[in-house]
Structures are given as C-alpha cells and as structure tokens.
Write a protein that holds these residues in place. Structure first.
Motif, short mmCIF file in Angstrom:
data_model
loop_
_atom_site.label_atom_id
_atom_site.label_comp_id
_atom_site.label_asym_id
_atom_site.label_seq_id
_atom_site.Cartn_x
_atom_site.Cartn_y
_atom_site.Cartn_z
N TYR A 148 0.81 -1.22 0.00
CA TYR A 148 0.00 0.00 0.00
C TYR A 148 0.85 1.27 0.00
O TYR A 148 0.30 2.37 -0.14
CB TYR A 148 -0.96 -0.02 1.18
N ASP A 188 -2.08 3.24 -3.19
CA ASP A 188 -3.02 3.89 -2.29
C ASP A 188 -3.44 5.22 -2.94
O ASP A 188 -2.58 6.07 -3.20
CB ASP A 188 -2.37 4.15 -0.93
N ARG A 230 -8.88 -1.10 -3.05
CA ARG A 230 -8.35 0.06 -2.33
C ARG A 230 -8.70 1.37 -3.07
O ARG A 230 -8.88 2.42 -2.45
CB ARG A 230 -6.84 -0.08 -2.15
N THR A 264 -10.45 -13.60 -2.69
CA THR A 264 -10.45 -12.19 -2.26
C THR A 264 -11.75 -11.44 -2.55
O THR A 264 -12.01 -10.42 -1.92
CB THR A 264 -9.30 -11.43 -2.94
N GLN A 307 -12.46 -0.71 2.48
CA GLN A 307 -12.14 -1.10 3.86
C GLN A 307 -11.34 -2.40 3.93
O GLN A 307 -10.82 -2.75 4.99
CB GLN A 307 -13.43 -1.25 4.67
N CYS A 308 -11.24 -3.13 2.83
CA CYS A 308 -10.51 -4.40 2.82
C CYS A 308 -9.01 -4.14 3.04
O CYS A 308 -8.46 -3.16 2.54
CB CYS A 308 -10.72 -5.13 1.50
N ASP A 309 -8.38 -5.03 3.78
CA ASP A 309 -6.95 -4.89 4.07
C ASP A 309 -6.23 -6.16 3.61
O ASP A 309 -6.37 -7.22 4.21
CB ASP A 309 -6.73 -4.67 5.56
N SER A 358 -2.80 -6.10 3.17
CA SER A 358 -1.40 -5.71 3.33
C SER A 358 -0.53 -6.95 3.55
O SER A 358 -1.01 -8.02 3.92
CB SER A 358 -1.25 -4.74 4.49
#
Length: 527
Positions: A292, A296, A431, A447, A497-499, A501
C-alpha cells in the motif's frame, strides 16, 4: 544421498556472525519465536527487474518478513534492466565458478543494502553473457534459446554464493521454475556444507510456466542422472525444472488457498497434478499481499487527484483524466470498465473478445492496457476498438503510470481469467474504490465476495462458468448496481475497507518456514 554440484567459491567476504546465537539456533531448530535467517532466490524483483507479479512479491515480501524481526537476504540476476535502473551496488569480493558442460563459468556477486529495520540485503549474480540482455527471458523474437543454461547456472551460482558469503541460512525460499533446481541441489549437498542444514520452501506463482528442456541439458544441472526419473525431474523424456522444486523442497506453497487446491486437479494441474497430489500434505496456499506504499489513492503520485474513504471527490477527477488519456468522452451515468494485463487466454481474452460488443451495448465504456500476448488478441481488440469509437480505448505495452490511472479512474475492473494463481489488480482495485468483476478461480475467488444489495455485504462481482455468456451476465448485474447510487456507495466503501497488506501474509510465511524446519529436521540423518 549426496551429489556434487562441482562449484567453487572464491575470495569469500568475511561477514560478522555470532557463534553463540548460531549454536543456540541449531540446537532448537523448530522454536517458533527464534529469529530466522532466510535466503530468497528469484528471477526478478522490483525495483530492480520486472515482467509480472512475481517481481511485486519479491519486492515486498522480504521487507515484510524483515519487519517481523527476521534476517532476510535476496538473490537476483544482475540484468541490463537492473543496471539501467540506477541501483547502487557494491562488490562483495566474491566470485563463484560453476562448470557448465565441463567449461568453468564465473559470476561475480554484487550487493545492495538499504539500512534500516524492515529491509533485506539484496545480492546480484552478475554474468553479462547470460543476463546483460534486452529482456529478462526473451527478446522480440521470443524466448532466449539458452534459458536452460542461464537459469541452471543461476541456481548453482546462488548456492555457491550462499556458502562463500557465509550466510548459513535456516531457510532457502525459491520462487518459480528459474530457481527450482535449488531444492534438489540442496538435498544433495555434502554433510560439511551449511546448505544441508537449511530447509527449502518452493513457491509456485504460476504452474503453467515450468521450464521444460531437453534431456541432454542434464549435465548443466549439477544433478546426477539418477535424478532423471519419473520420481525425480524427468517429464516425458525431458527435464522439468519446476518439477524439481515440487519433488525436492521440504514444503511447497502457492499464492492463494484456492489455487493450492486447483493445481492438484487435472483441469489446472498442467500435467503435474499427480506429482502435487503425491505431496498434498506438504502443499500450502498463502495469499499474496499488496504494497500500500505504492498502491493507495491517498498518496499515489501517478493519479490526477488524491482521494480516500470519506473524501471521494478526487476519484471523479481521476475518471476524467483517464478518459482524456484515451481520448474518450462519456456521461457520468456510463460506467468505465478498466482492464490491465497480458493479452493471453489465461487472462480471459478469448471470452472478453467474444462478449465485448454486447458489454459496450449495455451503455458502458471500456479501457485496456494490454501487455505482451497472442497477436490474435491484439488484432481482435483493435478491431473492436474501431467498431466502437468513443467507447473503447486500447493501449499496448507496459506503462506503470497508466496502470495506476486505470485503477483510479475506472468504475469497474475486469479480470475474467481462465485461471489466476493470486491476482493483485483486484486487490489494488478494492483500495481504489474500483469494483472488481472476476471469475471465481484461484486468488480471485479468495479475495472477492459477491455483493448482496439486500444485506449490503460483499466487495465485488464474480462468475463461475468460463464463457462469454457468463461474463456478460455478471457485467449486466454490475451495471445495474452502478445505477443504484445508494447500493453502489455501500459496495465501494466495502471494498476500500478491505486490508490485504503484506503483514498478515508475512506472518503466515514465518509459520510455513517453521513447518519446513520441522519437516527438514525429520529428513536429516541422525548425528
């Protein structure tokens, strides 16, 4: 089982080590809390070299693991692209020599080291005859005819460099066919070598690429002919380098949970499903992460305006900028569908080409950034662009800035893949508030969760049957939701809101490393 790779390491640079720490680590090789010494070997990695998603993984995973407190070193070939990138390297004083068909071939070992926590050392194997070329694996005429020699040498040179640099790894983590000989060579190391103590992990990023070469190249592998059997690296009378990694590594993993299961089936196994099923207890799936720092919309330097959850005005400017890049102009009510990827059947270009006219007739706009692929798909897509002027925009080639603009400026992102080991663009899209439309395969299925307008749950749209009809139906559903601004706002917010990372994936890799250590300890002869 020991075989000689016939490798000589010269002028090894002295590196400070702690004999007390090494002794403690060796006495307790499976303690989960210990600091691991990890060596990764790959054929590409950003920012030094790249052709695909493998480079993104190799550019991000080592740093994420280092941030967990582990010692990580990465090996890469020193390509022309690496030299041209301007990366600063220094000589290590190490030269390795590998006999290739009885002729000694040398490589020097270079080093690049960024100071600070969360950074790995990067070593480069430099042999300009092999790697100082226009492309990493091919030129305009196709694959280099000596790719077998180039990467057989590379695998053997990496092991020689590990010993010369006195790295003493606990784990050797290899990526894809270009480094798949390393687990086999390590398994046959002499008892006096530090390599024999290292557990091996082999990651399959795409099973379709296997490194299959004729049997007379066996001499260059450094392996004995006794390994050229159906139980070893032989594959229908040829050498299969990727198979070497599957057979000899302590553990195997793929880049998503779903793909780790799919490759054990005849449909997705690419001829190696039986070999993988034979080792099913050693096959795992760990989803790739997203960096990110580079993906981003709040900080992306390539897009027209920053934006993020709660401050989405910039996305409209990004959409306008994207359309301007392609010379298109459509009303706000028309959704922009974006796509970035190679023009191959794997990426779903056959069903997309069949469905695209009907998709455009749904009152949509489509933009594509297409990488290298089959000429037939280039021609089909260009023909469709001419048929739908003002609604279809096409660019070919690699353009990192434009890829970012497509993620930011599109409303929907298409990934109708026949198979997809992991996929990164769907995670980038989430994102960027760009809703993915995917086929339910591999990492795409892991995902993306189908959006339910009644409950408001879900982050995208997906279809199962690989057909133009199923793709069109899925796009039609997405376009309908796009027209419902309340539902659309909820869907976009869910995705942002998905992460995904790298932190979570890195922790799972450390768990995998400790599992590999346990398996490896069970294979070592009693002392």
């Amino acid at each position: 089982m020991v075989w000689s790779a016939g490798i000589v390491a010269q002028a090894a640079a002295k590196r400070p080590t702690s004999s007390i720490r090494q002794t403690r680590m060796r006495k307790n090789p499976t303690k989960a809390s210990r600091r691991l010494r990890i060596v990764m070997a790959a054929s590409e990695g950003v920012p030094f070299s790249k052709t695909g998603g493998l480079a993104d993984v190799v550019g991000s995973l080592p740093a994420a693991i280092a941030r967990l407190g582990h010692d990580v070193s990465v090996f890469l070939p020193y390509y022309a692209a690496t030299r041209q990138s301007g990366v600063k390297v220094k000589e290590t004083g190490v030269t390795v020599t590998v006999p290739m068909r009885g002729v000694p071939v040398e490589a020097t070992v270079l080093e690049h080291h960024i100071q600070g926590r969360g950074h790995a050392r990067v070593y480069f194997i430099r042999n300009d005859d092999y790697y100082d070329r226009e492309g990493l694996y091919q030129d305009a005429d196709g694959d280099y005819t000596d790719n077998a020699e180039r990467f057989m040498f590379y695998s053997r040179a990496v092991l020689a460099a590990i010993e010369a640099l006195k790295l003493q790894p606990d784990i050797i983590h290899c990526h894809d066919w270009q480094t798949a000989l390393i687990p086999a060579l390590a398994r046959g190391s002499s008892n006096g070598s530090p390599i024999v103590q290292a557990a091996t992990v082999f990651t399959i990023h795409n099973l379709a690429f296997q490194g299959v070469f004729w049997h007379l190249d066996m001499e260059m592998t450094g392996l004995p002919w006794s390994t050229f059997t159906p139980a070893g690296i032989e594959y229908y009378g040829k050498i299969n380098m990727l198979k070497a990694g599957i057979v000899y590594a302590d553990v195997i993993n793929t880049v998503s949970r779903r793909y780790s299961k799919e490759i054990q089936t005849e449909e997705f196994g690419c001829g190696l499903d039986g070999v993988l099923r034979a080792r099913k207890s050693d096959v795992f799936g760990i989803l790739n992460g997203v960096d990110y720092d580079h993906w981003d919309p709040a900080t992306d330097p390539f897009i027209a305006a920053p934006y993020g959850p709660g401050t989405m005005a910039g996305k409209k400017r990004c959409r306008q900028d994207l359309l301007a890049q392609y010379g298109l102009k459509v009303p706000d009510k028309v959704p922009v569908l974006g796509m970035v990827g190679r023009l191959t059947e794997q990426k779903g270009l056959d069903i997309l080409a069949e469905a695209l006219s009907d998709i455009i007739n749904l009152e949509t706009c489509f933009v594509l950034l297409g990488g290298t692929g089959a000429p037939e798909y280039h021609e089909k897509i260009e023909k469709l662009a001419r048929r739908h002027p003002g609604r279809v925009g096409v660019r070919f080639g690699f353009d990192n800035a434009l890829a970012h603009k497509i993620e930011a400026g599109s409303d929907l992102f298409l990934m109708p893949s026949r198979f997809e080991p992991c996929g990164l663009n769907q995670m980038y899209s989430l994102r960027y508030g760009t809703v993915p439309i995917v086929r339910a395969t591999g990492g795409l299925d892991d995902t993306i969760t189908e959006f339910d307008p009644l409950s408001g749950a879900g982050n995208g749209f997906k279809f199962t049957t690989y057909s133009a009809k199923a793709l069109l139906a899925c796009v039609r559903k997405a376009v309908r939701i796009f027209g419902d601004k309340r539902a659309w706002t909820r869907l976009v917010a869910n995705g942002m809101q998905c992460d995904f990372s790298w932190a979570a994936s890195a922790r799972k890799y450390v768990e995998l490393y400790n599992s590999a250590l346990k398996r490896h300890a069970g294979r070592l002869p009693a002392r």
